[in-house]
Design a protein around this motif. Structure first.
Motif, PDB file in Angstrom:
ATOM      1  N   THR A  79       1.281  -1.109   0.001  1.00  0.00           N
ATOM      2  CA  THR A  79       0.043  -0.043  -0.005  1.00  0.00           C
ATOM      3  C   THR A  79       0.754   1.153  -0.079  1.00  0.00           C
ATOM      4  O   THR A  79       2.203   1.066   0.078  1.00  0.00           O
ATOM      5  CB  THR A  79      -0.906  -0.081   1.192  1.00  0.00           C
ATOM      6  OG1 THR A  79      -1.797   1.235   0.981  1.00  0.00           O
ATOM      7  CG2 THR A  79      -0.380   0.277   2.522  1.00  0.00           C
ATOM      8  N   GLY A  97      -2.413   9.049   1.331  1.00  0.00           N
ATOM      9  CA  GLY A  97      -2.157   7.494   1.274  1.00  0.00           C
ATOM     10  C   GLY A  97      -1.139   6.900   2.329  1.00  0.00           C
ATOM     11  O   GLY A  97      -1.071   5.806   2.546  1.00  0.00           O
ATOM     12  N   THR A 100      -2.177   7.271   6.049  1.00  0.00           N
ATOM     13  CA  THR A 100      -3.269   6.352   6.639  1.00  0.00           C
ATOM     14  C   THR A 100      -2.528   4.973   6.526  1.00  0.00           C
ATOM     15  O   THR A 100      -3.063   3.888   7.157  1.00  0.00           O
ATOM     16  CB  THR A 100      -4.687   6.300   5.569  1.00  0.00           C
ATOM     17  OG1 THR A 100      -3.890   6.308   4.216  1.00  0.00           O
ATOM     18  CG2 THR A 100      -5.327   7.614   5.581  1.00  0.00           C
ATOM     19  N   ALA A 101      -1.697   4.715   5.564  1.00  0.00           N
ATOM     20  CA  ALA A 101      -0.920   3.343   5.664  1.00  0.00           C
ATOM     21  C   ALA A 101      -0.320   2.944   6.839  1.00  0.00           C
ATOM     22  O   ALA A 101      -0.423   2.209   7.413  1.00  0.00           O
ATOM     23  CB  ALA A 101      -0.245   3.141   4.307  1.00  0.00           C
ATOM     24  N   ALA A 104      -2.902   2.302   9.635  1.00  0.00           N
ATOM     25  CA  ALA A 104      -3.549   0.933   9.338  1.00  0.00           C
ATOM     26  C   ALA A 104      -2.660   0.050   9.908  1.00  0.00           C
ATOM     27  O   ALA A 104      -3.002  -0.945  10.667  1.00  0.00           O
ATOM     28  CB  ALA A 104      -3.707   0.704   7.829  1.00  0.00           C
ATOM     29  N   VAL A 187      -2.698  -1.597  -3.019  1.00  0.00           N
ATOM     30  CA  VAL A 187      -4.072  -1.072  -2.660  1.00  0.00           C
ATOM     31  C   VAL A 187      -3.626   0.170  -2.337  1.00  0.00           C
ATOM     32  O   VAL A 187      -2.907   0.491  -1.275  1.00  0.00           O
ATOM     33  CB  VAL A 187      -4.734  -1.616  -1.532  1.00  0.00           C
ATOM     34  CG1 VAL A 187      -5.966  -0.780  -1.314  1.00  0.00           C
ATOM     35  CG2 VAL A 187      -5.239  -3.175  -1.955  1.00  0.00           C
ATOM     36  N   GLU A 188      -3.866   1.292  -3.210  1.00  0.00           N
ATOM     37  CA  GLU A 188      -3.572   2.774  -2.910  1.00  0.00           C
ATOM     38  C   GLU A 188      -4.946   3.480  -2.346  1.00  0.00           C
ATOM     39  O   GLU A 188      -6.010   3.652  -3.261  1.00  0.00           O
ATOM     40  CB  GLU A 188      -3.024   3.383  -4.113  1.00  0.00           C
ATOM     41  CG  GLU A 188      -2.706   4.793  -3.755  1.00  0.00           C
ATOM     42  CD  GLU A 188      -1.720   5.539  -5.045  1.00  0.00           C
ATOM     43  OE1 GLU A 188      -1.266   4.600  -5.936  1.00  0.00           O
ATOM     44  OE2 GLU A 188      -1.595   6.819  -5.045  1.00  0.00           O
ATOM     45  N   LEU A 189      -4.497   4.214  -1.378  1.00  0.00           N
ATOM     46  CA  LEU A 189      -5.641   5.347  -0.653  1.00  0.00           C
ATOM     47  C   LEU A 189      -5.270   6.603  -1.300  1.00  0.00           C
ATOM     48  O   LEU A 189      -4.301   6.805  -1.133  1.00  0.00           O
ATOM     49  CB  LEU A 189      -5.738   5.193   0.751  1.00  0.00           C
ATOM     50  CG  LEU A 189      -6.845   5.992   1.218  1.00  0.00           C
ATOM     51  CD1 LEU A 189      -7.373   5.286   2.232  1.00  0.00           C
ATOM     52  CD2 LEU A 189      -6.425   7.365   1.729  1.00  0.00           C
ATOM     53  N   LEU A 370      -8.687   3.030  -2.998  1.00  0.00           N
ATOM     54  CA  LEU A 370      -9.933   3.549  -2.239  1.00  0.00           C
ATOM     55  C   LEU A 370      -9.830   5.163  -2.201  1.00  0.00           C
ATOM     56  O   LEU A 370      -8.687   5.651  -2.372  1.00  0.00           O
ATOM     57  CB  LEU A 370      -9.486   3.112  -0.590  1.00  0.00           C
ATOM     58  CG  LEU A 370      -9.550   1.754  -0.227  1.00  0.00           C
ATOM     59  CD1 LEU A 370      -9.188   1.481   1.179  1.00  0.00           C
ATOM     60  CD2 LEU A 370     -11.075   1.213  -0.514  1.00  0.00           C
ATOM     61  N   LEU A 398      -8.672   1.209   5.031  1.00  0.00           N
ATOM     62  CA  LEU A 398      -7.775   0.505   4.543  1.00  0.00           C
ATOM     63  C   LEU A 398      -6.943  -0.392   5.454  1.00  0.00           C
ATOM     64  O   LEU A 398      -6.666  -1.517   5.100  1.00  0.00           O
ATOM     65  CB  LEU A 398      -6.524   1.751   4.249  1.00  0.00           C
ATOM     66  CG  LEU A 398      -5.021   1.262   3.804  1.00  0.00           C
ATOM     67  CD1 LEU A 398      -5.314   0.799   2.464  1.00  0.00           C
ATOM     68  CD2 LEU A 398      -4.093   2.346   3.801  1.00  0.00           C
TER      69      LEU A 398
END
Ligand SMILES: [Zn+2]
Length: 413
Positions: A79, A97, A100-101, A104, A187-189, A370, A398
């Motif tokens: 991510t 991104g 938040t990674a 998470a 997976v990239e937010l 996301l 995430l």
């Protein structure tokens, strides 16, 4: 799902650390160009933020940074996003991104999750192309979509080449099959760069696709002359067919349901009292369906020729670039939606017109994105904004999908 107090505190702390870096105090806009001092500060922050979590940090041959939870290896859940910005950019495009990674990962560890596979957080270099002009340069180099010699010769506005300024060994630049082989899923937010989620009343969305998009160069060649002595009927004024093209392409966009923009124009000689000799204009066109974009540009091209021939103006149209549609991995998307649904988060599925590193990786590995609601839709501007509560919901979402992917023994998608 309400974010935990720890996630909230973590978000406030990381956001406060990043806020001053590369910020213009006058406008509030960010200038975080690759391989500059601001970028070096951001990269140091990335290392420190990973190191304090016991995550091992490495830099790949193209300068992208990776922070590992677990031993680097194949099947990794990856991510992340990017920390660079456009000139005068906002705070969220990219950094959200990565922040938040980290949150998470904090959340999963605090919940006692024991991953069945490694996880990495990646910071891609020069995603915006703000300094050297090619967007997603770090990921494009990694997958071999840009020739390393071409990349090293790219120049910034000061005339410095990437080769002069790059912070890794320039001889190593280029395709990186080893780094790619480790990615099981990416997976990239990202903050949404439009208002679709706001219109749907949703805080979080899942990307379906990136629209196909292209750039065209329209050249209008006329005859330079005196503004005071040249009779109207004697003029070959390229500004007139240019103006028609600008208004006509807007009508075509409405008719075809696509987006078109003429955002760059060069007028020669660009004098108030001179009929221009030449006008050069660049068209950006994108839409859900490539055929509609192509049809609209074909129609515009013949309109331009008609508008020019009536006025003695030569028209030349060249396509400068074309990026086909990216469809994100359907299996991975279903997996994300199931995990979010089980956690009580409903997330609409939507396409986007903006490019991302995830779109580059999608050609090589299962990839998903996301989106976090952007209430005004404004992006690439100091006004870019997301509510704290939506950012925290993004971190939770995430964590939910990463947990799901980390705990599965078989390949993620
Ligand atoms: Zn971005």
């Amino acid at each position: 799902v309400i974010a935990s107090a720890a996630t909230r505190a973590g978000f406030d702390a990381l956001w406060a650390e990043l806020s001053p870096v590369g910020r213009d105090p006058r406008t509030g806009g960010y200038r975080r160009f690759a391989w500059t001092r601001a970028d070096a500060e951001l990269r140091e922050w990335f290392v420190a933020t990973a190191t304090v979590r016991g995550m091992q940090v490495e830099v790949d041959r193209n300068g992208n940074q990776w922070a590992w939870w677990g031993t680097p290896g194949p099947g990794a859940v990856v991510t992340g996003s990017h920390l660079d910005s456009v000139p005068g950019g906002g705070a969220f495009d990219g950094p959200l991104g990565i922040v938040t990674a980290f949150l998470a990962v904090d959340h999963l560890r605090a919940s006692g999750v024991v991953p069945a596979r490694p996880l990495a957080i990646v910071n891609f270099i020069e995603e915006e192309g703000g300094r050297y002009g090619i967007a997603c340069l770090g990921s494009r180099l990694m997958v071999g979509a840009v020739d390393p010699a071409t990349a090293l010769a790219l120049r910034d506005d000061n005339g410095d080449t990437l080769g002069d300024t790059i912070g890794v060994d320039p001889r190593g630049l280029g395709p990186d099959p080893e780094a790619l082989a480790r990615i099981g899923a990416y997976v990239e937010l990202h903050i949404e760069q439009g208002r679709a989620l706001d219109r749907e009343g949703a805080g979080i969305g899942v990307a379906s696709a990136i629209w196909p998009h292209g750039r065209w160069h329209f050249c209008f060649g006329g005859e330079g002359n005196h503004a005071g002595t040249t009779r109207l009927e004697d003029r070959r004024d390229p500004m007139l067919p240019f103006a028609e093209v600008v208004t006509h392409v807007r009508a075509l966009a409405e008719r075809y349901g696509i987006l078109t923009t003429v955002g760059r124009v060069r007028v020669d000689p660009n004098g108030t009292n001179a009929i221009p000799a030449q006008v050069d204009a660049w068209l950006d066109a994108r839409g859900a369906e490539a055929a509609l974009v192509e049809e609209a540009v074909r129609e515009l091209t013949s309109h331009a020729h008609a508008a020019g021939s009536g006025r003695g103006v030569r028209i030349d149209v060249q396509r400068e670039s074309w990026t086909p549609a990216v469809d994100f991995d359907a299996t991975l998307r279903s997996r994300l939606l199931l995990a979010l649904d089980a956690a009580g988060t409903s997330a609409p599925v939507l396409p986007t017109g903006a490019g991302h590193d995830a779109g580059i990786l999608a050609s090589v590995v299962p990839t998903s994105m996301l989106f976090v609601r952007n209430p005004t839709g404004v992006s690439h501007s100091p006004e870019e904004y997301a509510d704290d509560s939506d950012c925290l919901a993004g971190a939770d979402a995430l964590a939910t999908v990463l947990e799901d992917l980390l705990l599965r023994a078989e390949a993620p998608a």
